[in-house]
Design an enzyme around this catalytic site. Sequence first.
Site, PDB file in Angstrom:
ATOM      1  N   ASP A 120       0.871  -1.186   0.000  1.00  0.00           N
ATOM      2  CA  ASP A 120       0.000   0.000   0.000  1.00  0.00           C
ATOM      3  C   ASP A 120       0.899   1.224   0.000  1.00  0.00           C
ATOM      4  OD1 ASP A 120      -2.340   1.628   0.342  1.00  0.00           O
ATOM      5  OD2 ASP A 120      -1.973   1.726   2.491  1.00  0.00           O
ATOM      6  N   SER A 121       0.291   2.381  -0.222  1.00  0.00           N
ATOM      7  CA  SER A 121       1.059   3.627  -0.122  1.00  0.00           C
ATOM      8  C   SER A 121       1.580   3.811   1.301  1.00  0.00           C
ATOM      9  CB  SER A 121       0.162   4.808  -0.470  1.00  0.00           C
ATOM     10  OG  SER A 121      -0.926   4.854   0.430  1.00  0.00           O
TER      11      SER A 121
ATOM     12  N   TYR B 142      -0.769   8.565  -1.994  1.00  0.00           N
ATOM     13  CA  TYR B 142      -0.821   8.373  -3.452  1.00  0.00           C
ATOM     14  C   TYR B 142      -2.006   9.139  -4.070  1.00  0.00           C
ATOM     15  CZ  TYR B 142       2.368   4.246  -3.693  1.00  0.00           C
ATOM     16  OH  TYR B 142       3.428   3.390  -3.670  1.00  0.00           O
ATOM     17  N   GLY B 143      -3.073   9.259  -3.285  1.00  0.00           N
ATOM     18  CA  GLY B 143      -4.359   9.707  -3.829  1.00  0.00           C
ATOM     19  C   GLY B 143      -4.393  11.101  -4.427  1.00  0.00           C
TER      20      GLY B 143
ATOM     21  N   CYS C 295      -4.487  -1.360  -1.953  1.00  0.00           N
ATOM     22  CA  CYS C 295      -4.656   0.080  -2.138  1.00  0.00           C
ATOM     23  C   CYS C 295      -5.580   0.289  -3.338  1.00  0.00           C
ATOM     24  CB  CYS C 295      -3.282   0.690  -2.399  1.00  0.00           C
ATOM     25  SG  CYS C 295      -3.308   2.442  -2.779  1.00  0.00           S
TER      26      CYS C 295
ATOM     27  N   THR D 209      -6.311   3.084  -4.741  1.00  0.00           N
ATOM     28  CA  THR D 209      -5.760   4.095  -5.641  1.00  0.00           C
ATOM     29  C   THR D 209      -4.761   3.459  -6.603  1.00  0.00           C
ATOM     30  OG1 THR D 209      -5.989   5.633  -3.790  1.00  0.00           O
ATOM     31  CG2 THR D 209      -4.669   6.376  -5.648  1.00  0.00           C
TER      32      THR D 209
ATOM     33  N   CYS E 256     -11.015   3.252   0.264  1.00  0.00           N
ATOM     34  CA  CYS E 256      -9.580   3.457   0.482  1.00  0.00           C
ATOM     35  C   CYS E 256      -9.259   2.679   1.753  1.00  0.00           C
ATOM     36  CB  CYS E 256      -9.292   4.945   0.676  1.00  0.00           C
ATOM     37  SG  CYS E 256      -7.649   5.296   1.358  1.00  0.00           S
ATOM     38  N   THR E 257      -8.184   1.912   1.721  1.00  0.00           N
ATOM     39  CA  THR E 257      -7.914   1.037   2.863  1.00  0.00           C
ATOM     40  C   THR E 257      -7.578   1.818   4.131  1.00  0.00           C
ATOM     41  OG1 THR E 257      -5.679   0.756   1.943  1.00  0.00           O
ATOM     42  CG2 THR E 257      -7.274  -1.012   1.542  1.00  0.00           C
ATOM     43  N   HIS E 258      -7.094   3.042   3.980  1.00  0.00           N
ATOM     44  CA  HIS E 258      -6.810   3.858   5.169  1.00  0.00           C
ATOM     45  C   HIS E 258      -8.084   4.225   5.937  1.00  0.00           C
ATOM     46  CE1 HIS E 258      -2.809   4.633   3.371  1.00  0.00           C
ATOM     47  NE2 HIS E 258      -2.448   5.000   4.578  1.00  0.00           N
TER      48      HIS E 258
END
Length: 274
Positions: free
Chosen positions: A7-8, A39-40, A70, A72, A182-184
């Site tokens: 992921d980012s 990244y987004g 991720c 994105t 978004c995984t965050h």
Amino acid sequence: MRIGIFDSGNGGLSVLHEAYHILPNQEYVYYADTKHVPYGIKTKEEIRDFCDEIVSFLIDKKVDAIVIACNTATAVAAGFLREKYDLPILAMEPAVKPAVERLTGDEKRVLVMATPVTIREEKLENLLKRVDQKHKVDLLEMPGLVTFAENEEYDSDNVKAYLKKRFAGIDGNDYSSIVMGCTHFNYFKPLYKEVLGENITCIDGNNGTIRHLADVLNLDTNSSSNMALELNEPQDIVVRYKTTYYDSGDEITDNKRLSKILRMLTRLEYVRSF
Ligand code: DGL
């Protein structure tokens, strides 16, 4: 098997965390591109280059498959990576389909939150064309949550103010569910309910992604996958869950950084039931 997940940053830990529940006997290599997060808000070309570098790094680490944890990165790079590399590359996309399928009548809608890049990309547009024929889905950019998550700021006054501002004009009663595009965003599940109302359901694609991975690699899934994880000491996550962590290519071995990952996994354990 050895599975690479990237992921980012630490949003993809939510996917790794789900893998610990469902596939606890596999080995993992987790790559957080913390040098380049978020990244987004970057260009497609930049994101594609970062992902290319990460995938070739993970292949050097002898992984059998890779999960792009991720949305994105998936939106702009999944096709390119699959064409370039031979191993199975699984990707995430917002779990819009299960959210739309849960709608029972005509009165409620689905709210999908994602980064600006994911919302702009054709991949999401195509997904909506396929699964949202009745136009029940609304999209909302939430770029600020990525940095809050990276800073482990989950329910501070700043986060609450940010969410209130982004949700201004949105009535939670109009929505059946809210999709973590978004995984965050998984870290904040209790807050969405606080702002939009307890009746809203949070939907993420982590479970589906890991079950799909199990199918692709022909792996048996854990029959007691809801049992609490053992997350006690920083070294537990390396040893007990057989994981090597990388911070943009730099292996994490020190207790300070492992403790941060442990705290984030503990948060994910807490929000899993929301
Ligand atoms: N966690 C990522 C996602 O699922 C990207 C967040 C970011 O770096 O902007 O979209």
